[in-house]
Motif scaffolding. Structure first.
Motif, PDB file in Angstrom:
ATOM      1  N   UNK A   1     -23.065  25.075  70.770  1.00 18.09           N
ATOM      2  CA  UNK A   1     -22.908  24.931  72.230  1.00 18.09           C
ATOM      3  C   UNK A   1     -24.258  24.633  72.915  1.00 18.09           C
ATOM      4  N   UNK A   2     -25.346  25.234  72.405  1.00 16.89           N
ATOM      5  CA  UNK A   2     -26.676  25.025  73.010  1.00 16.89           C
ATOM      6  C   UNK A   2     -27.066  23.548  73.004  1.00 16.89           C
ATOM      7  N   UNK A   3     -26.644  22.851  71.961  1.00 17.24           N
ATOM      8  CA  UNK A   3     -27.011  21.437  71.857  1.00 17.24           C
ATOM      9  C   UNK A   3     -26.376  20.606  72.971  1.00 17.24           C
ATOM     10  N   UNK A   4     -25.198  21.011  73.428  1.00 22.06           N
ATOM     11  CA  UNK A   4     -24.546  20.311  74.538  1.00 22.06           C
ATOM     12  C   UNK A   4     -25.326  20.562  75.833  1.00 22.06           C
ATOM     13  N   UNK A   5     -25.701  21.826  76.060  1.00 21.25           N
ATOM     14  CA  UNK A   5     -26.433  22.180  77.274  1.00 21.25           C
ATOM     15  C   UNK A   5     -27.825  21.540  77.312  1.00 21.25           C
ATOM     16  N   UNK A   6     -28.376  21.276  76.139  1.00 20.49           N
ATOM     17  CA  UNK A   6     -29.687  20.615  76.060  1.00 20.49           C
ATOM     18  C   UNK A   6     -29.660  19.247  76.751  1.00 20.49           C
ATOM     19  N   UNK A   7     -28.567  18.532  76.582  1.00 21.27           N
ATOM     20  CA  UNK A   7     -28.469  17.176  77.130  1.00 21.27           C
ATOM     21  C   UNK A   7     -27.644  17.091  78.406  1.00 21.27           C
ATOM     22  N   UNK A   9     -27.295  19.743  81.202  1.00 19.30           N
ATOM     23  CA  UNK A   9     -27.603  21.091  81.699  1.00 19.30           C
ATOM     24  C   UNK A   9     -26.887  21.483  82.993  1.00 19.30           C
ATOM     25  N   UNK A  10     -26.151  20.566  83.591  1.00 21.88           N
ATOM     26  CA  UNK A  10     -25.617  20.818  84.934  1.00 21.88           C
ATOM     27  C   UNK A  10     -24.126  21.143  84.978  1.00 21.88           C
ATOM     28  N   UNK A  11     -23.589  21.692  83.920  1.00 18.81           N
ATOM     29  CA  UNK A  11     -22.171  22.048  83.896  1.00 18.81           C
ATOM     30  C   UNK A  11     -21.860  23.148  84.913  1.00 18.81           C
ATOM     31  N   UNK A  12     -20.631  23.125  85.417  1.00 19.82           N
ATOM     32  CA  UNK A  12     -20.118  24.267  86.172  1.00 19.82           C
ATOM     33  C   UNK A  12     -19.796  25.392  85.184  1.00 19.82           C
ATOM     34  N   UNK A  13     -19.554  26.579  85.715  1.00 18.29           N
ATOM     35  CA  UNK A  13     -19.180  27.705  84.849  1.00 18.29           C
ATOM     36  C   UNK A  13     -17.878  27.405  84.109  1.00 18.29           C
ATOM     37  N   UNK A  14     -16.944  26.762  84.790  1.00 16.96           N
ATOM     38  CA  UNK A  14     -15.668  26.401  84.142  1.00 16.96           C
ATOM     39  C   UNK A  14     -15.912  25.469  82.964  1.00 16.96           C
ATOM     40  N   UNK A  15     -16.745  24.455  83.166  1.00 11.04           N
ATOM     41  CA  UNK A  15     -17.045  23.520  82.079  1.00 11.04           C
ATOM     42  C   UNK A  15     -17.730  24.228  80.908  1.00 11.04           C
ATOM     43  N   UNK A  85     -15.526  15.030  83.041  1.00 13.94           N
ATOM     44  CA  UNK A  85     -15.078  14.277  84.221  1.00 13.94           C
ATOM     45  C   UNK A  85     -13.717  14.805  84.686  1.00 13.94           C
ATOM     46  N   UNK A  86     -13.684  15.954  85.369  1.00 15.60           N
ATOM     47  CA  UNK A  86     -12.399  16.566  85.724  1.00 15.60           C
ATOM     48  C   UNK A  86     -11.573  15.760  86.724  1.00 15.60           C
ATOM     49  N   UNK A  87     -12.205  14.799  87.423  1.00 14.41           N
ATOM     50  CA  UNK A  87     -11.464  13.997  88.406  1.00 14.41           C
ATOM     51  C   UNK A  87     -11.065  12.627  87.864  1.00 14.41           C
ATOM     52  N   UNK A  88     -11.247  12.453  86.550  1.00 21.15           N
ATOM     53  CA  UNK A  88     -10.827  11.228  85.863  1.00 21.15           C
ATOM     54  C   UNK A  88      -9.593  11.561  85.023  1.00 21.15           C
ATOM     55  N   UNK A  89      -8.647  10.637  84.949  1.00 18.23           N
ATOM     56  CA  UNK A  89      -7.403  10.891  84.211  1.00 18.23           C
ATOM     57  C   UNK A  89      -7.482  10.279  82.812  1.00 18.23           C
ATOM     58  N   UNK A  90      -7.170  11.086  81.814  1.00 15.33           N
ATOM     59  CA  UNK A  90      -7.239  10.660  80.422  1.00 15.33           C
ATOM     60  C   UNK A  90      -5.848  10.721  79.778  1.00 15.33           C
TER      61      UNK A  90
END
Length: 206
Positions: A1-7, A9-15, A85-90
């Protein structure tokens, strides 16, 4: 998980919670239905989640963008991108039903509201999208032939609508027929880890 935050860093708590939950969920499901190589599950964040997020290093999708993840397998790159991208539809599509089930269960478990799923072959999907994304094992020429029908002419992103693939290795011959419509981005320019040395994001206009 740390490797994701490294690149990123601006996630919300939910993310952060959603990304942190992926390891246990995929480990659990992978023991029942093999969607990731058993040897590779411990590299989930680098080889699968961060790899998927490489697409976000080359383009940012505006809210309301519609994206199909073709051949999603267990949900890559669709699920990591849907968290980002929570406001994008997949719309995640795969021809193997048990893989679609894993992706669906993982998305439901982390509360993703912006994803839909379909167990179908690519040729059967008729909806229109701004982009088709794929961790492509299929040659680009074959993939383009299938997805041209799915790309809407209506533009809303800085990058023109088209196909965005995650691919590895030597791609010069494969992209040659589309060289005037293709842009390749080296993921080693964005991520330091050795895994990304030969990985690329390939954009092709349809």
């Amino acid at each position: 998980m740390e490797i994701i935050l490294k690149y990123f860093p601006d996630f919300t708590e939910t993310q952060k919670q959603q990304f942190a939950s992926l390891y246990d969920l995929y480990t659990d499901w992978n023991a029942k239905i093999n969607v990731i190589s058993r040897k590779d599950i411990e590299n989930l964040y680098e080889h699968h989640v961060l790899h998927s997020l490489g697409i976000a290093k080359v383009t940012r999708f505006v809210p309301g963008t519609h994206i199909m993840d073709l051949g999603t397998g267990g949900g890559f790159p669709g699920i990591p991108l849907a968290i980002l991208f929570p406001e994008v539809k997949f719309h995640l599509v795969d021809s193997i039903g048990k893989k679609v089930r894993v992706a669906t269960e993982v998305a439901n478990s982390i509360g993703l509201k912006n994803v839909t799923f379909r167990h179908a072959r690519a040729e059967e999907e008729k909806q229109l999208f701004d982009f088709v994304v794929s961790r492509a094992v299929m040659p680009l020429a074959d993939l383009l032939k299938i997805i041209r029908k799915n790309i809407t002419p209506k533009q809303q992103n800085a990058l023109p609508n088209g196909l965005i693939c995650l691919k590895g290795g030597e791609l010069a011959n494969e992209t040659m027929p589309f060289k005037n419509k293709t842009v390749m981005y080296d993921l080693k320019d964005y991520f330091e880890e050795e895994f990304f040395e030969t990985k690329k994001v390939v954009y092709v206009a349809p």
